[in-house]
Design an enzyme around this catalytic site. Structure first.
Site, short mmCIF file in Angstrom:
data_model
loop_
_atom_site.label_atom_id
_atom_site.label_comp_id
_atom_site.label_asym_id
_atom_site.label_seq_id
_atom_site.Cartn_x
_atom_site.Cartn_y
_atom_site.Cartn_z
N TYR A 179 21.38 -31.31 33.07
CA TYR A 179 20.51 -29.95 32.93
C TYR A 179 20.93 -28.81 33.44
O TYR A 179 21.20 -27.67 33.01
CB TYR A 179 19.13 -30.27 33.05
CG TYR A 179 18.02 -28.90 32.49
CD1 TYR A 179 17.92 -28.91 31.22
CD2 TYR A 179 17.73 -28.08 33.35
CE1 TYR A 179 16.98 -27.48 31.12
CE2 TYR A 179 16.87 -27.30 32.84
CZ TYR A 179 16.55 -26.87 31.90
OH TYR A 179 15.59 -25.89 31.64
N SER A 196 17.73 -20.77 33.36
CA SER A 196 16.90 -21.55 34.33
C SER A 196 17.07 -21.34 35.76
O SER A 196 18.20 -20.87 36.02
CB SER A 196 16.86 -23.20 34.02
OG SER A 196 16.16 -23.84 34.88
#
Length: 253
Positions: free
Chosen positions: A147, A134
């Site tokens: 996250y 990501s």
């Protein structure tokens, strides 16, 4: 015959990737914790092999890999670790158990799958692992703390295994998209300020295309979208204090 085993395959990026590789003639294996959505996708793809799986269950992971690879002459051309979760919000307002769940699925799940897949990958010429990274693994994103932490871990794992497994002819890389329009992101109750400022401009199909490119030519990190490619490459040259100021502005409430 090329084959790919995909976790988190029942929706979002995993499902888009399964459809694309199936269209390209690959044997597709589907793994997901949601049995109904999984069965529906498997039916759509001509009764593709599928199994319900919680990637945090290491014993079940070994069984799923063994069952799929037994039908593939013991080989695995490509493992796509796509399963993942997130929760947007103020760090202290999110239950500690939820932070732990994010790390369990995103990190431990990837470790479980990759560790169990090694023997099958090693037995396959030009084998690959694609991890779902990501943009949040480039610099910590406010309101996505755990996250971001999970994606930093994936980034480190990817870099280490790409070096360590080269002697086994196994390539390892990750995909690094910014925010992608998936049910997981679109159903968040808290909208992080960074989401409002950067927007959600990527569809799952764009990430699937990146996975297809990665299968043809491995990169350790593959940043996705022109916007993030610019941020990624400029970030290699930008002083860390400046990057921190940019992220502070993007995350300001």
């Amino acid at each position: 015959m090329n084959n790919i085993l995909i976790t988190g395959a029942a929706s979002g990026i995993g499902a888009a990737t399964a459809r694309l590789f199936h269209q390209q003639g690959w044997q597709v294996g589907l793994l997901d914790i949601n049995p109904q959505a999984l069965a529906e996708l498997a039916s759509e793809l001509g009764n593709a092999w599928h199994a319900q799986l919680d990637v945090t269950d290491a014993a079940a992971v070994k069984v799923a890999l063994a069952n799929f690879c037994a039908l593939q002459s013991g080989q695995l051309r490509l493992l796509f670790n796509s399963a993942g979760v997130l929760q947007c919000g103020h760090f202290e307002a999110i239950e500690l158990s939820e932070h732990a769940r994010i790390l369990q699925i995103n990190v431990q799940g990837t470790l479980n799958m990759t560790h169990a897949a090694f023997a099958y990958l090693k037995a396959t010429p030009q084998a690959q692992v694609i991890n779902m990274g990501s943009a949040s693994g480039l610099y910590g994103v406010p309101h996505l703390a755990s996250y971001s932490a999970s994606k930093f871990a994936i980034r480190g794992l990817t870099e280490a295994l790409e070096l360590e497994w080269a002697k086994h002819d196994i390539r390892v890389g990750d995909l690094m998209p910014p925010f992608v329009s998936t049910p997981m992101l679109n159903n968040q109750r808290f909208q992080a300020p960074v989401l409002r400022r950067l927007g959600v401009k990527l569809e799952a199909e764009a990430v699937a295309q990146a996975a297809w490119l990665q299968a043809q030519r491995n990169h350790v990190h593959r940043p996705i979208s022109l916007q993030f490619q610019f941020l990624y490459w400029s970030g290699q040259l930008t002083p860390s204090w400046l990057t921190r100021r940019i992220m502070a502005w993007l995350g300001r409430e």
